[in-house]
Design a protein around this motif. Structure first.
Motif, PDB file in Angstrom:
ATOM      1  N   ALA A  25       0.838  -1.199   0.000  1.00 33.08           N
ATOM      2  CA  ALA A  25       0.000   0.000   0.000  1.00 33.08           C
ATOM      3  C   ALA A  25       0.871   1.246   0.000  1.00 33.08           C
ATOM      4  CB  ALA A  25      -0.900   0.011   1.227  1.00 33.08           C
ATOM      5  N   ILE A  26       0.349   2.274  -0.658  1.00 36.95           N
ATOM      6  CA  ILE A  26       0.986   3.588  -0.633  1.00 36.95           C
ATOM      7  C   ILE A  26      -0.107   4.573  -0.224  1.00 36.95           C
ATOM      8  CG2 ILE A  26       2.055   5.416  -1.975  1.00 36.95           C
ATOM      9  CD1 ILE A  26       3.466   3.361  -3.613  1.00 36.95           C
ATOM     10  N   PHE A  27       0.163   5.324   0.825  1.00 39.66           N
ATOM     11  CA  PHE A  27      -0.794   6.290   1.339  1.00 39.66           C
ATOM     12  C   PHE A  27      -0.392   7.689   0.925  1.00 39.66           C
ATOM     13  CE2 PHE A  27      -0.793   2.734   4.325  1.00 39.66           C
ATOM     14  CZ  PHE A  27      -2.132   2.404   4.327  1.00 39.66           C
ATOM     15  N   ASP A  28      -1.407   8.540   0.755  1.00 40.75           N
ATOM     16  CA  ASP A  28      -1.167   9.945   0.435  1.00 40.75           C
ATOM     17  C   ASP A  28      -1.079  10.733   1.728  1.00 40.75           C
ATOM     18  OD1 ASP A  28      -1.039  12.505  -0.541  1.00 40.75           O
ATOM     19  OD2 ASP A  28      -3.056  12.503  -1.400  1.00 40.75           O
ATOM     20  N   ARG A  29       0.070  11.295   1.981  1.00 40.02           N
ATOM     21  CA  ARG A  29       0.307  12.071   3.199  1.00 40.02           C
ATOM     22  C   ARG A  29      -0.592  13.307   3.221  1.00 40.02           C
ATOM     23  NH1 ARG A  29       5.610  13.297   6.170  1.00 40.02           N
ATOM     24  NH2 ARG A  29       6.194  11.372   5.161  1.00 40.02           N
ATOM     25  N   ALA A  30      -0.909  13.850   2.070  1.00 42.40           N
ATOM     26  CA  ALA A  30      -1.680  15.086   2.003  1.00 42.40           C
ATOM     27  C   ALA A  30      -3.152  14.882   2.379  1.00 42.40           C
ATOM     28  CB  ALA A  30      -1.592  15.679   0.603  1.00 42.40           C
ATOM     29  N   SER A  31      -3.689  13.686   2.171  1.00 37.58           N
ATOM     30  CA  SER A  31      -5.115  13.511   2.432  1.00 37.58           C
ATOM     31  C   SER A  31      -5.415  12.544   3.573  1.00 37.58           C
ATOM     32  CB  SER A  31      -5.823  13.028   1.167  1.00 37.58           C
ATOM     33  OG  SER A  31      -5.373  11.739   0.825  1.00 37.58           O
ATOM     34  N   ALA A  32      -4.471  11.739   3.970  1.00 38.00           N
ATOM     35  CA  ALA A  32      -4.717  10.777   5.049  1.00 38.00           C
ATOM     36  C   ALA A  32      -4.427  11.426   6.401  1.00 38.00           C
ATOM     37  CB  ALA A  32      -3.840   9.543   4.857  1.00 38.00           C
ATOM     38  N   ASP A  33      -5.055  10.899   7.422  1.00 31.30           N
ATOM     39  CA  ASP A  33      -4.814  11.399   8.777  1.00 31.30           C
ATOM     40  C   ASP A  33      -3.628  10.673   9.383  1.00 31.30           C
ATOM     41  OD1 ASP A  33      -6.924  13.160   8.673  1.00 31.30           O
ATOM     42  OD2 ASP A  33      -8.359  11.722   9.481  1.00 31.30           O
ATOM     43  N   ILE A  34      -2.451  11.056   8.977  1.00 30.75           N
ATOM     44  CA  ILE A  34      -1.228  10.438   9.459  1.00 30.75           C
ATOM     45  C   ILE A  34      -0.599  11.402  10.460  1.00 30.75           C
ATOM     46  CG2 ILE A  34       1.071   9.628   8.819  1.00 30.75           C
ATOM     47  CD1 ILE A  34      -0.152   8.908   6.075  1.00 30.75           C
ATOM     48  N   ILE A  35      -0.446  10.940  11.675  1.00 29.93           N
ATOM     49  CA  ILE A  35       0.124  11.787  12.721  1.00 29.93           C
ATOM     50  C   ILE A  35       1.629  11.922  12.534  1.00 29.93           C
ATOM     51  CG2 ILE A  35       0.391  12.093  15.219  1.00 29.93           C
ATOM     52  CD1 ILE A  35      -2.522  12.253  14.177  1.00 29.93           C
ATOM     53  N   PHE A  36       2.303  10.817  12.318  1.00 32.48           N
ATOM     54  CA  PHE A  36       3.746  10.830  12.082  1.00 32.48           C
ATOM     55  C   PHE A  36       4.087   9.712  11.115  1.00 32.48           C
ATOM     56  CE2 PHE A  36       7.939   9.031  12.778  1.00 32.48           C
ATOM     57  CZ  PHE A  36       8.721  10.145  12.544  1.00 32.48           C
TER      58      PHE A  36
END
Length: 170
Positions: A140-151
């Motif tokens: 999987a590759i997540f989008d940092r700009a749209s996902a709720d990633i804390i760190f």
């Protein structure tokens, strides 16, 4: 016997869980800001939007002017003339509203233009990400700009690799 079976099951479960999945992050805002075609498309959309907005505002002003003139003249008009002027005003307001919907509505011209300009860019990015995912065995590759990633560790950010796949090296 039960203890041995339970211990064996725990060992098997732990080993299956230890087979780590590989993830990565991309920053779509960063990627898009480094693609000149995206910047050009955005500029073209902004210019088109401004032009259409002026056109809509001009029609709305015409309707407003008709209404103000009607208010000023209404004491001198017959009932038939008043009715005619009111119909003109309603028609002008409806025309402005229809024009706004035509250009800026959910399926309006701006939406269609955005789709035609942005879809090829988005497809290129998607294909580059998919290729990178296949090459590196990522699940999987997540989008940092749209996902709720804390760190997230910068080590798993593959945004520059995606730009390289697209032909834009950083």
């Amino acid at each position: 016997m039960k203890k041995t079976l339970i211990a064996l099951l725990l060992i098997v479960a732990a080993s299956l869980g230890a087979h780590a999945q590989k993830f990565a992050l991309v920053d779509m805002d960063y990627i898009l800001s480094n693609i000149p075609a995206y910047e050009m498309a955005n500029e073209q959309l902004n210019q088109l939007s401004l032009r259409w907005q002026k056109e809509v505002e001009n029609q709305a002003k015409e309707a407003e002017t008709l209404y103000k003139n009607y208010q000023a003249e209404s004491v001198f008009l017959t009932d038939e003339q008043k009715l005619k002027k009111e119909e003109e005003i309603v028609a002008a307001e409806k025309s402005a509203s229809e024009l706004r919907a035509k250009y800026f509505g959910p399926d309006g011209e701006l939406y269609k233009k955005r789709q035609s300009l942005m879809k090829p860019i988005q497809e290129d990015i998607y294909n580059a990400i998919k290729k990178l995912c296949d090459e590196r065995g990522l699940q999987a590759i997540f989008d940092r700009a749209s996902a709720d990633i804390i760190f997230a560790s910068p080590k798993i950010d593959v945004s520059n690799d995606v730009l390289e796949k697209l032909g834009y090296s950083k």
